[in-house]
Design an enzyme around this catalytic site. Structure first.
Site, PDB file in Angstrom:
ATOM      1  N   GLU A 178       5.155   5.157  -7.392  1.00  0.00           N
ATOM      2  CA  GLU A 178       4.890   4.938  -9.281  1.00  0.00           C
ATOM      3  C   GLU A 178       3.664   5.237  -9.622  1.00  0.00           C
ATOM      4  O   GLU A 178       2.905   5.435  -8.650  1.00  0.00           O
ATOM      5  CB  GLU A 178       5.659   3.650  -9.877  1.00  0.00           C
ATOM      6  CG  GLU A 178       6.858   3.409  -9.430  1.00  0.00           C
ATOM      7  CD  GLU A 178       7.759   2.113 -10.180  1.00  0.00           C
ATOM      8  OE1 GLU A 178       7.157   1.067 -10.476  1.00  0.00           O
ATOM      9  OE2 GLU A 178       8.740   2.381 -10.731  1.00  0.00           O
ATOM     10  N   ASN A 198       8.325 -10.847 -11.804  1.00  0.00           N
ATOM     11  CA  ASN A 198       6.785 -11.276 -11.621  1.00  0.00           C
ATOM     12  C   ASN A 198       5.837 -10.679 -12.519  1.00  0.00           C
ATOM     13  O   ASN A 198       4.996 -11.129 -13.005  1.00  0.00           O
ATOM     14  CB  ASN A 198       6.390 -10.908 -10.100  1.00  0.00           C
ATOM     15  CG  ASN A 198       6.485  -9.524  -9.778  1.00  0.00           C
ATOM     16  OD1 ASN A 198       7.165  -8.768 -10.092  1.00  0.00           O
ATOM     17  ND2 ASN A 198       5.631  -9.423  -8.538  1.00  0.00           N
ATOM     18  N   GLU A 234      10.383   0.096  -4.840  1.00  0.00           N
ATOM     19  CA  GLU A 234       9.159  -0.654  -4.784  1.00  0.00           C
ATOM     20  C   GLU A 234       9.283  -1.880  -4.203  1.00  0.00           C
ATOM     21  O   GLU A 234      10.014  -2.744  -5.097  1.00  0.00           O
ATOM     22  CB  GLU A 234       8.235  -0.616  -5.948  1.00  0.00           C
ATOM     23  CG  GLU A 234       8.261   0.889  -6.305  1.00  0.00           C
ATOM     24  CD  GLU A 234       7.116   1.729  -5.892  1.00  0.00           C
ATOM     25  OE1 GLU A 234       6.260   1.230  -5.047  1.00  0.00           O
ATOM     26  OE2 GLU A 234       6.865   2.787  -5.921  1.00  0.00           O
ATOM     27  N   CYS A 280       3.509  -8.359  -5.547  1.00  0.00           N
ATOM     28  CA  CYS A 280       3.895  -7.498  -4.345  1.00  0.00           C
ATOM     29  C   CYS A 280       2.353  -7.133  -3.780  1.00  0.00           C
ATOM     30  O   CYS A 280       2.290  -7.276  -2.503  1.00  0.00           O
ATOM     31  CB  CYS A 280       4.532  -6.446  -4.808  1.00  0.00           C
ATOM     32  SG  CYS A 280       3.790  -5.292  -5.934  1.00  0.00           S
TER      33      CYS A 280
END
Ligand code: NAD
Length: 481
Positions: A460, A150, A248, A282
């Site tokens: 992150e 994505n 993640e 996300c």
């Protein structure tokens, strides 16, 4: 055909296999890439291991300067890379340029931190002799970076940036459908002076290349972004070897719109937050809980905005006031969103608005807003990874918070209000890695980013992420008596 980047060389897959990369807007082949295998992973990890001593031994300012040279080369070729991203990923050019900008900003952020790594000094008791302690920071070693489709560039940058700044070397595995911009960026970094083997890219299928990478004993750090299901597999593979892992994963971000909200601002935030990147994010507004008092006003504003989207190839612009929305990246995800919508409608949900798509080619899904979906329907239980938004009416904050937390995911969340008590409750009570107040869900490079529950483990972004790429080693200096 594009090539793998292993040890500074552009090479074919050792097994000779190839994979097509398809433009999701036209279904035409854009290019082919090598179909890597475990053998290519072996070579890339060996190259990364071989480059470790040189890279970690460099003066941190020099590491930062080389990173900046790579960033500069990417900036210079920005338009070319963004167009490549549109052709393989599907997003509109303006969004691809935005992604590139975010990648550059994040890489710059970590280049700046390369020379700012800090350890510690500790005075020690003298019972075993006079001594003191130091905590020194060492690179973890060879890192694997596994990236989804994505945001292929930014999500690579969130791994490669801190890895390189910390003196590590890296092997990147891009998603099957979006390897081209990644390969181009890695080549530009190599041409800009990054030593051979520091930044390698192996393309190929997840179960083959990804698993070989995660399981390789010389890979000490695995950074994965992708689906919760694959994240679970990553943990299974990395766990027995005690690797340092961050995963993640998926999300189902709740948004709460209160009666005192700036409704127009909330509409704007939800609209961009849900429909940006054709809903394939996300971090996105995936369930909206609107207080009764402002429900009609919110819905009216939202429909006005969502009805401006016009589906089409991301390389062409929509005529104003329409806004371009690209295709979804694959037929698989488009069909998944379609089946989630169908299930909700079969269980009593209503379509409040859905756009149109009459074309024959491309993986397009018209944006849709629904209401009345049962809270145990798939649009709520599962992650909706496309331009589909369920909206719910709520009576009070207790109800909104209860429904917001009624999810296995816990990535982002937001509340739109000026009531300080409600803001405090949302910050404290929503089970998520992040809560925005009166703002769009956006992953700032400056702040730690990540989820709780099934949205993953680890963070992150921010200086915090650099710590995931460094080992703290205690050193005792004795013999001082
Ligand atoms: P995916 O899990 O299918 O694939 C992600 C990457 O993992 C790809 O490179 C793929 O080739 C690789 N892979 C697949 N199977 C593997 C295996 N068995 N072993 C090792 N690697 C394997 O995800 P996707 O469809 O590319 O991306 C969409 C998902 O990513 C969504 O669920 C989305 O929420 C999530 N995502 C999360 C974040 C976040 O930061 N939390 C950000 C973006 C996307």
């Amino acid at each position: 055909m594009a090539q793998l980047l292993v040890g500074g060389e552009r090479v074919s897959a050792r097994g000779g296999g190839e994979m097509p990369v398809v433009n999701p807007a036209t279904e035409e082949v854009v290019d082919t890439v090598p179909k890597g295998t475990a053998e290519d992973v072996e070579a890339a990890v060996a190259a990364a291991k071989g480059a470790l001593a040189e890279w970690s031994g460099k003066d941190p300012d020099e590491r930062a300067a080389i990173m900046r040279a790579g960033i500069g080369a990417v900036k210079e070729r920005g338009r070319e890379i963004a167009e490549l991203l549109v052709r393989e990923q599907g997003k509109p050019l303006s969004e691809a340029m935005g992604e590139l900008h975010h990648f550059i900003h994040g890489m710059d952020f970590y280049a700046d931190l390369a020379s700012k790594v800090r350890g510690a000094y500790a005075p020690l008791p003298s019972s075993l002799g006079k001594s003191y302690g130091m905590v020194i920071k060492r690179p973890v070693g060879v890192c694997a970076a596994i990236v989804p489709f994505n945001f292929p560039l930014t999500l690579m940058g969130t791994k490669v940036g801190p890895a390189l700044a910390g003196g590590n070397t890296v092997v990147v595995k891009p998603a099957e459908t979006t390897p081209l911009a990644t390969l181009r960026v890695a080549e530009l970094f190599a041409e800009a002076g990054l030593p051979a083997g520091v930044f390698n890219v192996v393309t190929g299928e997840g179960p083959e290349v990804g698993e070989a990478l995660v399981a390789h004993p010389d890979v000490r750090r695995v950074a994965f972004t992708g689906s919760t299901e694959v994240g679970r597999r990553i943990m299974e593979l990395a766990g027995p070897q005690f690797k340092r892992v961050s995963v993640e994963l998926g999300g189902s971000d709740p948004v709460i719109v209160c009666p005192d909200a700036d409704v127009d601002a909330a509409v704007k935030g939800v609209n961009i937050g849900r429909f940006f990147n054709a809903g394939q994010a996300c971090l996105a507004a995936k369930r909206v809980y609107v207080f009764d008092e402002v429900y009609d006003e919110f819905m009216e504003g939202l429909i006005k905005r969502v009805s401006r989207y016009e589906l089409g190839d991301g390389l062409t612009k929509a005529e104003k006031p329409k806004i371009r929305m690209g295709p979804m990246n694959s037929a698989r995800y488009r069909d998944q969103v379609a089946s989630q919508l169908e299930e909700a409608l079969g269980r009593g949900a209503r379509v409040v608005y859905q756009g149109e798509w009459g074309g024959e080619k491309g993986y397009f899904f018209p944006p849709a807003v629904i209401e009345g979906a049962p809270h145990d329907s798939r649009v709520v239980r599962e992650e909706t990874f496309g331009p589909l938004l369920p909206v719910f009416r709520v009576g009070d904050l207790d109800e909104a918070l209860r429904l917001a937390n009624d999810s296995r995911y816990g990535l982002g969340s937001s509340i739109w209000t000026r009531n300080i008590r409600w803001i405090h409750r949302a910050a404290q009570e929503i089970e998520a890695g992040m809560t925005w107040v009166n703002q769009l869900h956006y992953g700032y490079d400056e702040l730690p980013f990540g989820g709780v529950k099934d949205s993953g483990v680890g963070r992150e972004h921010g200086p915090e992420a650099l710590e995931y790429y460094l080992e703290s080693k205690s050193v005792v200096i004795g013999g001082l008596d």
